[in-house]
Design an enzyme around this catalytic site. Structure first.
Site, mmCIF file in Angstrom:
data_model
loop_
_atom_site.group_PDB
_atom_site.id
_atom_site.type_symbol
_atom_site.label_atom_id
_atom_site.label_comp_id
_atom_site.label_asym_id
_atom_site.label_seq_id
_atom_site.Cartn_x
_atom_site.Cartn_y
_atom_site.Cartn_z
ATOM 1 N N SER A 65 30.651 45.425 48.982
ATOM 2 C CA SER A 65 30.618 44.842 47.563
ATOM 3 C C SER A 65 29.246 44.327 47.151
ATOM 4 O O SER A 65 28.114 44.687 46.997
ATOM 5 C CB SER A 65 31.774 43.913 47.420
ATOM 6 O OG SER A 65 32.126 43.406 46.041
ATOM 7 N N ASP A 279 29.975 47.489 44.329
ATOM 8 C CA ASP A 279 30.980 48.300 44.620
ATOM 9 C C ASP A 279 31.720 48.947 43.362
ATOM 10 O O ASP A 279 32.528 49.695 43.571
ATOM 11 C CB ASP A 279 31.791 48.491 45.937
ATOM 12 C CG ASP A 279 32.555 47.174 45.777
ATOM 13 O OD1 ASP A 279 32.498 46.357 44.938
ATOM 14 O OD2 ASP A 279 33.864 47.380 46.425
ATOM 15 N N GLU A 371 40.519 37.973 38.008
ATOM 16 C CA GLU A 371 39.989 36.872 38.355
ATOM 17 C C GLU A 371 38.602 36.578 37.594
ATOM 18 O O GLU A 371 38.330 37.374 36.794
ATOM 19 C CB GLU A 371 39.462 37.079 39.841
ATOM 20 C CG GLU A 371 40.685 37.337 40.680
ATOM 21 C CD GLU A 371 40.092 37.114 42.213
ATOM 22 O OE1 GLU A 371 40.539 36.298 43.092
ATOM 23 O OE2 GLU A 371 39.139 37.819 42.606
ATOM 24 N N ALA A 372 38.593 35.167 37.561
ATOM 25 C CA ALA A 372 37.448 34.696 36.456
ATOM 26 C C ALA A 372 36.154 35.369 36.772
ATOM 27 O O ALA A 372 35.289 35.884 36.106
ATOM 28 C CB ALA A 372 37.352 33.190 36.792
ATOM 29 N N THR A 503 36.015 33.945 52.569
ATOM 30 C CA THR A 503 35.115 34.696 52.786
ATOM 31 C C THR A 503 33.696 33.981 53.488
ATOM 32 O O THR A 503 32.819 34.756 53.881
ATOM 33 C CB THR A 503 34.484 35.560 51.669
ATOM 34 O OG1 THR A 503 33.938 34.590 50.657
ATOM 35 C CG2 THR A 503 35.540 36.250 50.857
HETATM 36 C C1 16G Z 1 37.136 38.463 47.945
HETATM 37 C C2 16G Z 1 38.112 39.039 47.007
HETATM 38 C C3 16G Z 1 37.943 38.170 45.520
HETATM 39 C C4 16G Z 1 38.113 36.848 45.739
HETATM 40 C C5 16G Z 1 36.746 36.358 46.693
HETATM 41 C C6 16G Z 1 37.073 34.917 47.048
HETATM 42 C C7 16G Z 1 39.220 41.110 46.851
HETATM 43 C C8 16G Z 1 39.069 42.752 46.866
HETATM 44 N N1 16G Z 1 38.202 40.349 46.811
HETATM 45 O O1 16G Z 1 35.795 38.741 47.584
HETATM 46 O O2 16G Z 1 38.866 38.736 44.742
HETATM 47 O O3 16G Z 1 37.692 36.191 44.444
HETATM 48 O O4 16G Z 1 37.079 37.218 47.896
HETATM 49 O O5 16G Z 1 36.250 34.447 47.855
HETATM 50 O O6 16G Z 1 40.356 40.756 47.084
HETATM 51 P P1 16G Z 1 36.411 32.964 48.564
HETATM 52 O O7 16G Z 1 37.774 32.861 49.324
HETATM 53 O O8 16G Z 1 35.065 32.963 49.353
HETATM 54 O O9 16G Z 1 36.239 31.911 47.567
HETATM 55 MG MG MG Z 2 33.288 44.470 44.713
#
Ligand code: 16G
Ligand code: MG
Length: 545
Positions: A65, A279, A371-372, A503
């Protein structure tokens, strides 16, 4: 047993680095591409098992992504085009982390737990983004599928939402559309042309949009699609991958986080622009005004535009249906107030991550989720789609109701209901603006965002923070929520929350308030509370001013 012999043989060609532990996170596995070969092979195995279990085609998308070019990742797509279920995310993690000699045992464990009939056929569709590492990594997925005797189809370069779309088409025997990239363009573009047919006084200016393709797959696909649009939309494409680096200083994530335009794009003041992510499953819009000031229209603004449009059409069609907007805690408070108080639509808040929003949106006749950060789509219940059709075909319906019903039907067709899709969202937004004769400035002024700030805090173990109420309140560590509550009270129209990232190894802090200075101060004070109460590491967070 022959299939397992093949797994042993093939897995030796995709060995796991001993001791490496990776988790199937919010959006699949994602890390440096060099660490992912064995993960890809094993996800090929797992997708094959999932296909046997569900007796349906399963998708595997190779992409990271919005991450930098050096990274890569993989996501599994379930039969209706949705994200794979949580139990199987758990299996993905188990399989990924089994040491080389334990792989067969881990595989047999899944087969046993799920009582999988190994003689059942399996079908897996594979797609990849433009990263150079995606070529060999998607081959590793295909090796995994063939090692368990599954059939595969390699779609090559596709956007993530295109692969989700293919899966849904395939498993609905074509009812959702034709499972080809051409079929996707045809379905979406025909619906777009039908929608904008009604926008009779649309000028060439209104038809023009500048697109930042993030130097990724979205750029390639927009080019491919262009001829299907029959000049009803004029796209100027920037960051098309011919010179720039993927997601580098461009793309939806960059624009949203930095609150500034991407590099590599020619922007005339007042003109409508949008950015995709790497992506093409996220989109944000923006423009700069005559004073050079940048204005961002994020996922909240998109959700507001779409839900307002749909609500108006429902009224015109004389249909009484439940329409809801699903957001996360990151949604700007002004958007939530506007939707609830002015628009009178139902608003739901879920945990961060597309699968949570998607799930919540299914509960309604029409569920608009965003999502924002720009990831989102619209879900229509079967009953809602049938009602639109009945009304459109009813010879006793008056013209106004019929027109609204037709617009609703075409809206259903322009939307990729399987997952957020930058291309489909772009077409829907462009159609709405054209039909309403609305400029991006008018759209932006529907409500005014509250100033906000996001910060990150490093702690020794982010799992000490546990949240409730869709991540809006922390239940541990002791005293943290009380501290946040006390700080929020000091400011006008303020709100703040903290949550561990899914993440990155950080705790995220969000604050909004009446002025930017208050939002910045509040975010800093909450960061300090996190640092002190949740085991901060490194130096104390510094004030922003
Ligand atoms: C991922 C999620 C996204 C979310 C982000 C939050 C999917 C396809 N993607 O990229 O929706 O906003 O994580 O990241 O679900 P964080 O937990 O690091 O704040
Ligand atoms: Mg993406």
């Amino acid at each position: 047993m022959a299939p397992f012999q093949e797994v042993s043989k093939q897995s030796a060609l995709h060995p796991k680095p001993a001791g490496l532990v990776l988790h199937y996170g919010t959006a699949g596995f994602r890390t440096n591409a060099k660490l992912l070969d064995h993960i890809m092979f094993r996800m090929g195995l797992l997708a094959t098992l999932r296909s046997k279990k569900t007796k349906a085609t399963i998708g595997v998308m190779v992409t990271a992504s919005h991450n930098p070019e050096e990274d890569n990742g993989v996501k599994l797509v379930d039969p209706m085009g949705e994200m794979v279920t949580p139990t199987w995310e758990g299996y993905a993690t188990q399989l990924a982390n089994a040491e080389q000699e334990d792989l067969l045992a881990a595989l047999k464990d899944v087969i046993e737990k799920e009582a999988i009939n190994m003689s059942q056929e399996a079908n897996v569709f594979v797609g990849k983004d433009t990263r150079s590492s995606s070529v060999s990594l998607s081959e590793a997925v295909l090796d995994g599928v063939s090692a368990l005797g599954g059939q595969s189809k390699d779609y090559g370069l596709v956007t993530t939402p295109q692969l989700h779309y293919m899966i849904c088409c395939q498993n609905t025997q074509g009812k959702y559309g034709e499972a080809t990239v051409e079929g996707y363009y045809k379905k979406l573009c025909q619906a777009f042309i039908q929608l904008t047919k009604n926008a009779s006084n649309c000028t060439d200016d209104q038809k023009h949009l500048s697109v930042d393709g993030a130097n990724g797959i979205g750029a390639i696909k927009v080019r491919e699609m262009e001829s299907h649009l029959k000049k009803e939309l004029h796209l100027s494409l920037f960051n098309d991958g011919s010179t720039g680096k993927l997601n580098h200083q461009c793309g939806a994530d960059f624009v949203k986080v930095q609150q500034k335009p991407p590099t590599g794009m020619k922007i005339n003041s007042g003109e409508r622009c949008c950015s995709f992510d790497g992506d093409a499953d996220r989109i944000v819009y923006y423009y700069t005004d005559s004073e050079g000031q940048f204005h961002l229209l994020d996922g909240d603004k998109v959700a507001t535009l779409i839900s307002t449009f749909l609500k108006e059409l429902l009224t015109q069609a004389g249909l009484d249906m439940e329409i809801a907007v699903v957001q996360t805690a990151y949604a700007n408070g002004s958007s939530t107030n506007y939707l609830e108080d002015t628009m009178k639509v139902i608003v739901r808040c879920t945990k961060t991550g597309v699968k949570h929003l998607h799930h919540a949106a299914k509960e309604f006749d029409i569920g608009v989720y965003f999502e924002a950060n720009g990831h989102g789509t619209v879900l229509f219940s079967k009953a809602a789609e049938e009602k639109f059709q009945q009304l459109a075909e009813d010879s006793n319906t008056n013209d106004e109701r019929k027109r609204a019903a037709l617009l609703l039907q075409n809206t259903v067709n322009v939307v990729n209901q399987t997952v957020g899709d930058a291309i489909s969202d772009m077409l829907l937004i462009e159609a709405i603006l054209a039909i309403k004769g609305m400029t991006i400035q008018q759209w932006n002024s529907i409500y005014k965002d509250l100033p906000n700030r996001q910060l990150k805090v490093k702690v020794s173990d982010r799992r000490v923070i546990d949240t409730t109420d869709a991540e809006r309140r922390a239940v541990s560590p002791t005293g943290l929520q009380e501290a946040v509550d006390g700080l929020v009270k000091k400011y006008s129209r303020a709100r703040s929350f903290v949550r561990p990232s899914g993440t990155e190894d950080v705790v995220r802090v969000y604050a909004e308030a009446e002025t930017q200075e208050s939002a910045d101060d509040l975010a800093h004070e909450v960061s300090l509370a996190v640092y002190r109460l949740a085991g901060g590491v490194g130096g104390e967070p510094k004030p922003l001013h």
